[in-house]
Design an enzyme around this catalytic site. Structure first.
Site, PDB file in Angstrom:
ATOM      1  N   ASP A  67      15.733 -44.745 -11.292  1.00 48.18           N
ATOM      2  CA  ASP A  67      16.768 -44.107 -12.068  1.00 48.18           C
ATOM      3  C   ASP A  67      17.631 -42.970 -11.328  1.00 48.18           C
ATOM      4  O   ASP A  67      17.420 -42.804 -10.305  1.00 48.18           O
ATOM      5  CB  ASP A  67      15.850 -43.196 -13.290  1.00 48.18           C
ATOM      6  CG  ASP A  67      14.797 -42.483 -12.650  1.00 48.18           C
ATOM      7  OD1 ASP A  67      14.676 -42.134 -11.634  1.00 48.18           O
ATOM      8  OD2 ASP A  67      13.945 -42.133 -13.731  1.00 48.18           O
ATOM      9  N   ASP A 136       6.852 -36.571 -22.227  1.00 45.70           N
ATOM     10  CA  ASP A 136       6.642 -37.093 -23.264  1.00 45.70           C
ATOM     11  C   ASP A 136       6.376 -38.897 -23.557  1.00 45.70           C
ATOM     12  O   ASP A 136       6.594 -39.516 -24.355  1.00 45.70           O
ATOM     13  CB  ASP A 136       8.155 -37.019 -24.159  1.00 45.70           C
ATOM     14  CG  ASP A 136       9.409 -37.524 -23.000  1.00 45.70           C
ATOM     15  OD1 ASP A 136       8.970 -38.050 -22.023  1.00 45.70           O
ATOM     16  OD2 ASP A 136      10.423 -37.360 -23.617  1.00 45.70           O
ATOM     17  N   HIS A 138       7.688 -40.897 -21.009  1.00 47.06           N
ATOM     18  CA  HIS A 138       8.615 -41.854 -20.702  1.00 47.06           C
ATOM     19  C   HIS A 138       8.328 -42.126 -19.261  1.00 47.06           C
ATOM     20  O   HIS A 138       7.448 -41.621 -18.389  1.00 47.06           O
ATOM     21  CB  HIS A 138      10.070 -40.784 -20.538  1.00 47.06           C
ATOM     22  CG  HIS A 138      10.084 -39.820 -19.609  1.00 47.06           C
ATOM     23  ND1 HIS A 138      10.597 -38.565 -19.791  1.00 47.06           N
ATOM     24  CD2 HIS A 138      10.276 -39.891 -18.168  1.00 47.06           C
ATOM     25  CE1 HIS A 138      10.794 -37.785 -18.623  1.00 47.06           C
ATOM     26  NE2 HIS A 138      10.482 -38.682 -17.692  1.00 47.06           N
ATOM     27  N   GLU A 143      13.183 -43.083 -22.349  1.00 50.66           N
ATOM     28  CA  GLU A 143      12.575 -42.285 -23.507  1.00 50.66           C
ATOM     29  C   GLU A 143      12.170 -42.510 -24.740  1.00 50.66           C
ATOM     30  O   GLU A 143      12.160 -43.618 -24.992  1.00 50.66           O
ATOM     31  CB  GLU A 143      13.633 -40.901 -23.767  1.00 50.66           C
ATOM     32  CG  GLU A 143      14.335 -40.106 -22.760  1.00 50.66           C
ATOM     33  CD  GLU A 143      13.406 -39.017 -22.331  1.00 50.66           C
ATOM     34  OE1 GLU A 143      12.107 -38.954 -22.477  1.00 50.66           O
ATOM     35  OE2 GLU A 143      13.947 -37.887 -21.750  1.00 50.66           O
TER      36      GLU A 143
HETATM   37  C1  GLP Z   1      11.352 -37.459 -14.295  1.00 43.64           C
HETATM   38  C2  GLP Z   1      11.806 -38.822 -13.538  1.00 43.64           C
HETATM   39  C3  GLP Z   1      10.528 -39.791 -13.957  1.00 43.64           C
HETATM   40  C4  GLP Z   1       9.190 -39.007 -13.543  1.00 43.64           C
HETATM   41  C5  GLP Z   1       8.920 -37.825 -14.227  1.00 43.64           C
HETATM   42  C6  GLP Z   1       7.678 -37.062 -14.016  1.00 43.64           C
HETATM   43  O1  GLP Z   1      11.566 -37.398 -15.478  1.00 43.64           O
HETATM   44  N1  GLP Z   1      12.819 -39.445 -14.108  1.00 43.64           N
HETATM   45  O2  GLP Z   1      10.490 -40.889 -13.249  1.00 43.64           O
HETATM   46  O3  GLP Z   1       8.070 -39.739 -13.799  1.00 43.64           O
HETATM   47  O4  GLP Z   1      10.100 -37.001 -14.262  1.00 43.64           O
HETATM   48  O5  GLP Z   1       7.996 -36.303 -13.107  1.00 43.64           O
HETATM   49  P1  GLP Z   1       6.799 -35.379 -12.346  1.00 43.64           P
HETATM   50  O6  GLP Z   1       6.184 -36.441 -11.548  1.00 43.64           O
HETATM   51  O7  GLP Z   1       7.417 -34.319 -11.648  1.00 43.64           O
HETATM   52  O8  GLP Z   1       5.996 -35.005 -13.589  1.00 43.64           O
END
Ligand code: GLP
Length: 248
Positions: A67, A136, A138, A143
């Site tokens: 992404d 959430d 995702h 989402e």
């Molecule tokens: C972002 C990214 C996701 C990632 C998520 C969790 O939203 N787009 O790909 O998995 O954050 O991030 P973290 O590992 O910092 O909790």
């Protein structure tokens, strides 16, 4: 589904880095699906160290990121392109031509999504997809929704995701509201999926995603159906799981 519960973040990172290490050793021209966020930082540091020690090469590896934020360019400190350069690509011998990340500044979002799907199609299946888990539920930026989304698409980020990601920006107003993400189909078609989760704050969503029903309102829950899915987490993130029979 395999579950690895590590003592702490460091051990979680090493265990997941071992899985990527093995993939690259066995298939030097593999396609890796990569993720951003705080969870994979330790994995990227470990892989960079292994490269510096001469234990692994990335010369023939292709990477396809999950992404990217829309509206900021690859030099912006909070873009995922910048994150990948800083935390992995500049430390290893990957070839620039083998790196793929959606273009946050693409003029035509629809064309950008088609372009990215075309690349994924041309590269064939992703051999190993690394994932984090959103608060959430995702994955990538898919989402919670009424159906599982397919194809690369532009998403309006959930307010809770904007909140969660605001820790990386100076001001909450600076957090992009839209992002490109590959679809759930791309993630599910990967031969192997490895998810990293750490911290007590994620314990509840881990429980909902992996012991609850498979529903698009919790996008990660679909991974219960993946034939080669490994969840690597620290003890805190695993603390609400009821069933420990399949822990490694
Ligand atoms: C972002 C990214 C996701 C990632 C998520 C969790 O939203 N787009 O790909 O998995 O954050 O991030 P973290 O590992 O910092 O909790």
């Amino acid at each position: 589904m395999k579950i690895i519960v590590a003592k702490n973040y460091r051990e979680m990172s090493e265990r997941a880095a071992d899985l990527i290490f093995a993939e690259v050793l066995l298939k030097p021209d593999c396609v890796l699906g990569l993720a951003t966020g705080s969870s994979p930082l330790g994995v990227y540091a470990s892989l960079s160290t292994r490269y510096a020690e001469g234990r692994i090469q990335f010369h023939d590896v292709t990477t396809i990121n999950l992404d990217e934020y829309q509206g900021i360019d690859g030099n912006h400190e909070q873009s995922y392109r910048y994150y990948m350069n800083q935390n992995l690509f500049q430390h290893i011998d990957i070839q620039e031509k083998n790196i793929y990340i959606p273009d946050g500044l693409a003029r035509d979002p629809h064309k950008e999504c088609l372009r990215y799907d075309q690349i994924i199609h041309e590269k064939g299946r992703i051999d190993l997809q690394l994932l984090g888990l959103g608060m959430d539920g995702h994955i990538g930026f898919n989402e919670p929704a009424d159906s599982f989304t397919t194809g690369t698409h532009l998403v309006k980020l959930d307010p809770s995701t904007v909140d969660a990601n605001s820790r990386f920006f100076k001001r909450k107003e600076d957090v992009p509201r839209y992002a490109y993400t590959v679809g759930i189909d791309t993630i599910m078609q990967a031969r192997k999926v490895v998810m990293l989760v750490c911290g007590a704050a994620k314990a509840e969503i881990v429980q909902r995603a992996f012991e609850g029903p498979v529903v698009p309102q919790v996008p990660a829950s679909i991974l219960q159906l993946h034939p080669d899915f490994t969840l690597v987490m620290d003890q805190e993130a695993s603390s609400m799981l009821m069933h420990s029979g399949h822990l490694l």
